[in-house]
Scaffold this motif. Structure first.
Motif, PDB file in Angstrom:
ATOM      1  N   VAL A  22      -3.191   1.263  -6.386  1.00  0.00           N
ATOM      2  CA  VAL A  22      -1.973   0.614  -5.910  1.00  0.00           C
ATOM      3  C   VAL A  22      -0.790   1.252  -6.629  1.00  0.00           C
ATOM      4  O   VAL A  22      -0.789   1.353  -7.861  1.00  0.00           O
ATOM      5  N   VAL A  23       0.179   1.713  -5.844  1.00  0.00           N
ATOM      6  CA  VAL A  23       1.393   2.293  -6.429  1.00  0.00           C
ATOM      7  C   VAL A  23       2.554   1.356  -6.131  1.00  0.00           C
ATOM      8  O   VAL A  23       2.775   0.988  -4.972  1.00  0.00           O
ATOM      9  N   CYS A  24       3.264   0.958  -7.167  1.00  0.00           N
ATOM     10  CA  CYS A  24       4.409   0.068  -6.985  1.00  0.00           C
ATOM     11  C   CYS A  24       5.669   0.912  -6.822  1.00  0.00           C
ATOM     12  O   CYS A  24       5.962   1.764  -7.664  1.00  0.00           O
ATOM     13  N   LEU A  25       6.369   0.687  -5.722  1.00  0.00           N
ATOM     14  CA  LEU A  25       7.576   1.472  -5.431  1.00  0.00           C
ATOM     15  C   LEU A  25       8.793   0.557  -5.406  1.00  0.00           C
ATOM     16  O   LEU A  25       8.747  -0.532  -4.846  1.00  0.00           O
ATOM     17  N   LYS A  26       9.877   1.043  -5.980  1.00  0.00           N
ATOM     18  CA  LYS A  26      11.140   0.299  -5.894  1.00  0.00           C
ATOM     19  C   LYS A  26      12.153   1.147  -5.134  1.00  0.00           C
ATOM     20  O   LYS A  26      12.274   2.342  -5.392  1.00  0.00           O
ATOM     21  N   GLN A  27      12.838   0.495  -4.195  1.00  0.00           N
ATOM     22  CA  GLN A  27      13.916   1.212  -3.501  1.00  0.00           C
ATOM     23  C   GLN A  27      15.214   0.950  -4.249  1.00  0.00           C
ATOM     24  O   GLN A  27      15.540  -0.203  -4.551  1.00  0.00           O
ATOM     25  N   THR A  79      -2.592   2.354  -1.797  1.00  0.00           N
ATOM     26  CA  THR A  79      -1.782   1.291  -1.192  1.00  0.00           C
ATOM     27  C   THR A  79      -0.438   1.227  -1.910  1.00  0.00           C
ATOM     28  O   THR A  79      -0.390   1.302  -3.147  1.00  0.00           O
ATOM     29  N   LEU A  80       0.620   1.083  -1.124  1.00  0.00           N
ATOM     30  CA  LEU A  80       1.957   0.983  -1.711  1.00  0.00           C
ATOM     31  C   LEU A  80       2.400  -0.468  -1.672  1.00  0.00           C
ATOM     32  O   LEU A  80       2.177  -1.166  -0.681  1.00  0.00           O
ATOM     33  N   LEU A  81       3.072  -0.886  -2.728  1.00  0.00           N
ATOM     34  CA  LEU A  81       3.541  -2.261  -2.790  1.00  0.00           C
ATOM     35  C   LEU A  81       4.973  -2.228  -3.322  1.00  0.00           C
ATOM     36  O   LEU A  81       5.269  -1.523  -4.290  1.00  0.00           O
ATOM     37  N   SER A  82       5.846  -2.983  -2.655  1.00  0.00           N
ATOM     38  CA  SER A  82       7.229  -3.007  -3.108  1.00  0.00           C
ATOM     39  C   SER A  82       7.759  -4.427  -3.062  1.00  0.00           C
ATOM     40  O   SER A  82       7.378  -5.207  -2.186  1.00  0.00           O
ATOM     41  N   ALA A 139      11.509   3.015   2.349  1.00  0.00           N
ATOM     42  CA  ALA A 139      10.899   3.673   1.179  1.00  0.00           C
ATOM     43  C   ALA A 139       9.380   3.713   1.349  1.00  0.00           C
ATOM     44  O   ALA A 139       8.735   4.718   1.041  1.00  0.00           O
ATOM     45  N   LEU A 140       8.823   2.608   1.852  1.00  0.00           N
ATOM     46  CA  LEU A 140       7.374   2.557   2.054  1.00  0.00           C
ATOM     47  C   LEU A 140       6.949   3.540   3.141  1.00  0.00           C
ATOM     48  O   LEU A 140       5.908   4.186   3.046  1.00  0.00           O
ATOM     49  N   ARG A 141       7.780   3.659   4.179  1.00  0.00           N
ATOM     50  CA  ARG A 141       7.465   4.624   5.251  1.00  0.00           C
ATOM     51  C   ARG A 141       7.420   6.039   4.697  1.00  0.00           C
ATOM     52  O   ARG A 141       6.564   6.829   5.068  1.00  0.00           O
ATOM     53  N   LYS A 142       8.340   6.348   3.828  1.00  0.00           N
ATOM     54  CA  LYS A 142       8.318   7.690   3.240  1.00  0.00           C
ATOM     55  C   LYS A 142       7.020   7.881   2.456  1.00  0.00           C
ATOM     56  O   LYS A 142       6.376   8.930   2.549  1.00  0.00           O
ATOM     57  N   GLY A 143       6.630   6.857   1.709  1.00  0.00           N
ATOM     58  CA  GLY A 143       5.378   6.931   0.940  1.00  0.00           C
ATOM     59  C   GLY A 143       4.177   7.131   1.845  1.00  0.00           C
ATOM     60  O   GLY A 143       3.272   7.912   1.545  1.00  0.00           O
ATOM     61  N   LEU A 144       4.177   6.439   2.977  1.00  0.00           N
ATOM     62  CA  LEU A 144       3.081   6.611   3.947  1.00  0.00           C
ATOM     63  C   LEU A 144       3.099   8.033   4.499  1.00  0.00           C
ATOM     64  O   LEU A 144       2.052   8.664   4.668  1.00  0.00           O
ATOM     65  N   ASP A 199      -2.204   5.402   2.266  1.00  0.00           N
ATOM     66  CA  ASP A 199      -2.993   4.868   3.375  1.00  0.00           C
ATOM     67  C   ASP A 199      -2.369   3.624   3.986  1.00  0.00           C
ATOM     68  O   ASP A 199      -2.430   3.417   5.191  1.00  0.00           O
ATOM     69  N   GLU A 200      -1.822   2.759   3.146  1.00  0.00           N
ATOM     70  CA  GLU A 200      -1.219   1.536   3.677  1.00  0.00           C
ATOM     71  C   GLU A 200      -0.121   1.069   2.737  1.00  0.00           C
ATOM     72  O   GLU A 200       0.001   1.563   1.611  1.00  0.00           O
ATOM     73  N   ALA A 201       0.667   0.103   3.227  1.00  0.00           N
ATOM     74  CA  ALA A 201       1.797  -0.373   2.434  1.00  0.00           C
ATOM     75  C   ALA A 201       2.094  -1.812   2.785  1.00  0.00           C
ATOM     76  O   ALA A 201       1.810  -2.248   3.904  1.00  0.00           O
ATOM     77  N   ALA A 202       2.639  -2.540   1.834  1.00  0.00           N
ATOM     78  CA  ALA A 202       3.086  -3.905   2.091  1.00  0.00           C
ATOM     79  C   ALA A 202       4.380  -4.151   1.334  1.00  0.00           C
ATOM     80  O   ALA A 202       4.596  -3.596   0.252  1.00  0.00           O
TER      81      ALA A 202
END
Lengths: 406, 265
Positions: free
Chosen positions: B4-9, B61-64, B73-78, B83-86
């Motif tokens: 799980v990767v935590c992303l902040k915009q 999996t991306l989580l923000s 930001a999640l779309r860019k990560g995808l 594989d997936e994002a929430a």
């Protein structure tokens, strides 16, 4: 002690260059693009900042094209990005336009490469080629493994391509091609040339491959514009082309060649915005930091007038491009609408580059800043793919039903 | 292995300083329609995760936690290869401090099921608190190692290269573990490819509210903030010029002395 006036010192280029280009969007046009279009634009923007800007001035100075970028463009998937199938992603016309805008913000040589590859080589193969030609060329051209060029213009036939003298004569399973083509982008680095020639059945398009006997290419030296781009002459002396290299869909003759140019002009209309944006950006930053008579020159009315004119014309051009892209996406675009956008945007970008050059004063004539490079490049844009004047007459004919060509 | 990767915009931190404005009321940077980006170290964390997935397999999996705009930001990560994002988004979470954000992320990870590796940037490009990762690890009851530049497979776990002042510390870590990541030549973010951008735009990204995650309202949002920002100002930079008088030899001597004083030479 000699005179010492620290306040009026010219800022180092690095100070301005350190500030990355973060866009120019006075009318919030960004909100009208889709997420996908913005992400494509931002990706190419980042790519240009990181991979193109650090090397482009050296290439411009040396008069070389950055060949190493070709596979990188292929990897990104920007070559022929608006085409469908055969390894092409089929992105929206607006996203494709934004790619052209950002590539040209790097350099017109790079955008011209991508325009030629996508709009003038991959498009005609996709639109007019056989299944074997499509399968054989399109995926490799999309990946940047192969390079293409487009041969229409001749030494004596520029704006009037219908007068072309290059001839292809049928001999059994072959055509024998004789003639020459001039001002051909990518010519000497191409693996395949889409060449237009007169035949007994009218003008047709052919795929002439590198190494075919009788085909040579020569690079044009001494350019003061599009220096970071390869411009060539193609020469055909009894060049034998297998019959299967004819593009069968070009039976409509010059109309097919014009269809390709229309694709390329669409990209140029967007590209001009990219060049204009960077000239404005540099001029604005320079004017805010350059101090004369004790204050930044951006505070002077004559400079503000120039900057506001630049901003206004760029904003108008952005909106023109967006609407043109929507019409093209809906397949409702008329070629004269593309002419209008190419004509206007290049003309305004050329003016904007010159105004930026003026604002930069003496600093505007050195390649420490990108302005002079864009200013010179735009001279080519003004002329190629239909000159400014010819597009004016195309539009004149469209609204009056009277041709002023001849 | 689930990563799980935590992303902040955040607002693009590379905007020129002249465009930086502070909202006096909220004591935050004004958004002013500025471009939004993935916080830089978070992008390094994502690149590290993608490389790991390429080498050893796994599921990223991306989580923000953020505004609805964080979907981009999640779309860019995808598009880069996740594989997936929430997205966890709720007006009630807005204004949370690091505790509030970590609480929401922890609940999000629990909702996903489990995570073998949780990766966070070592600090955000706006507030640079550096504590969301460690608090998240604490909340999830898993160990945490900070400032990791590289990760190699090792003895059924990983060898983590932790950057310290004069070199690297090597840590053997066994999942589940949380690592905070900083930039390194091995994790320079890749450019998403045009075709992957198109594929990413077709993926659905679930958004979860506080209620979806059974978040305790007393632990999130402005009311739960434990440290309040009293004042926020833009630092002003001034440059001064000092003229050294005297004969050239004296001037040079003075110049050398000044440079030594300031430890320039």
């Amino acid at each position: 002690m000699v005179s010492f006036t620290p306040k009026t010192s010219v800022p180092f280029f690095a100070e301005i260059e350190m500030e990355r280009f973060t866009g120019l969007d006075y009318y919030r046009v960004d909100e009208l693009y889709t997420d996908e279009e913005r992400l494509v634009r931002n990706t190419v923007r980042d790519f240009v900042d990181a991979e193109v800007l650090p090397i482009i001035e050296a290439h411009h100075r040396q008069g070389t094209f950055p060949l190493a970028l070709i596979p990188r463009l292929g990897e990104l998937g920007v070559l022929g990005a608006n085409l469908q199938g055969y390894g092409c992603p089929g992105i929206t016309e607006v996203a494709y336009g934004l790619i052209m805008q950002e590539l040209e913000r790097g350099d017109s040589g790079l955008r011209s490469f991508a325009s030629v590859q996508g709009a003038l080589v991959m498009f005609p193969i996709r639109a007019f080629g056989t299944e074997a030609q499509k399968i054989g060329w399109l995926p490799r051209l999309a990946r940047g493994e192969k390079v293409g060029c487009f041969g229409l213009t001749e030494p004596d036939y520029g704006s009037d391509p219908g007068g072309m003298v290059t001839k292809a004569v049928r001999r059994g399973d072959h055509y024998i091609l004789n003639g020459s083509k001039l001002w051909i982008t990518n010519g000497t680095i191409s693996d395949v040339a889409v060449v237009w020639a007169r035949t007994d059945e009218g003008i047709r398009g052919f795929l002439v491959e590198k190494g075919m006997p009788g085909f040579t290419a020569r690079e044009i030296e001494g350019k003061f514009s599009l220096r970071a781009s390869v411009t060539s002459e193609l020469i055909f002396q009894d060049c034998r082309i297998p019959r299967e290299n004819l593009l069968p869909g070009t039976a409509q003759g010059l109309k097919a060649a014009f269809a390709c140019l229309n694709q390329a002009r669409y990209g140029i209309a967007w590209g001009a915005v990219g060049a204009a944006m960077t000239c404005y950006d540099v001029a604005l930053k320079y004017a805010k930091t350059r101090v004369q008579f004790g204050r930044p020159i951006a505070g002077f009315q004559l400079v503000q007038q120039k900057l506001v004119y630049m901003l206004t014309e760029i904003t108008k051009a952005q909106l023109l491009c967006l609407r043109l892209g929507q019409l093209k996406q809906a397949e409702h675009v008329h070629h004269t609408q593309v002419s209008l956008a190419k004509m206007n945007n290049v003309d305004k970008a050329r003016e904007i580059a010159r105004l930026a050059r003026e604002i930069l004063g003496a600093a505007g004539i050195v390649d420490e800043y990108p302005v002079i490079r864009h200013m010179l490049n735009l001279e080519t844009l003004y002329t190629y793919e239909g000159t400014h004047d010819i597009h004016t007459l195309v539009l004149g004919q469209d609204i009056t039903d009277l041709s002023a060509f001849a | 292995m689930r990563i799980v990767v935590c992303l902040k915009q955040i607002i693009d931190p590379e905007l020129p300083a002249t465009q930086f404005r502070i909202d006096a009321e909220s004591k935050r940077q004004q958004s002013d329609n500025h471009p939004l980006v993935i916080s830089p170290y978070d992008e390094n964390a994502l690149e590290l995760a993608l490389k790991l997935k390429e080498q050893t397999g796994g599921h990223v999996t991306l989580l923000s936690v953020g505004q609805p705009s964080a979907v981009s930001a999640l779309r860019k990560g995808l598009a880069m290869g996740a594989d997936e994002a929430a997205l966890i988004t709720d007006p009630a979470i807005e204004g949370s401090d690091a505790f509030g954000v970590a609480t929401a992320l922890a609940r999000g990870i629990e909702k996903l099921g489990h995570a073998d590796l949780v990766l966070c940037g070592c600090e955000s490009g706006d507030w640079a608190d550096r504590i969301v990762g460690p608090i998240l690890a604490e909340t999830l009851h898993i160990p945490c190692v900070t400032f990791i530049a590289r990760l190699e497979k090792h003895n059924g776990g990983f060898l983590a290269h932790r950057v310290v002042e004069d070199g690297y510390e090597l840590w053997e870590v066994v999942p589940p573990v949380l690592l905070t990541i900083l930039s390194d030549e091995t994790n320079t973010p890749r450019y998403p490819k045009v075709k992957d951008i198109m594929a990413a735009s077709r993926k659905s990204i679930p958004t979860w509210s506080g209620a979806d995650l059974d978040l305790d309202a007393s632990r999130i949002g402005k009311a739960a903030v434990r440290a309040e920002v009293q004042e926020l100002t833009v630092p002003t930079q001034e440059s001064r010029c000092q003229l050294l008088e005297g004969e050239p030899e004296e001037q040079v001597a003075m110049l050398v002395a000044r440079l030594r004083e300031r430890k320039v030479i």
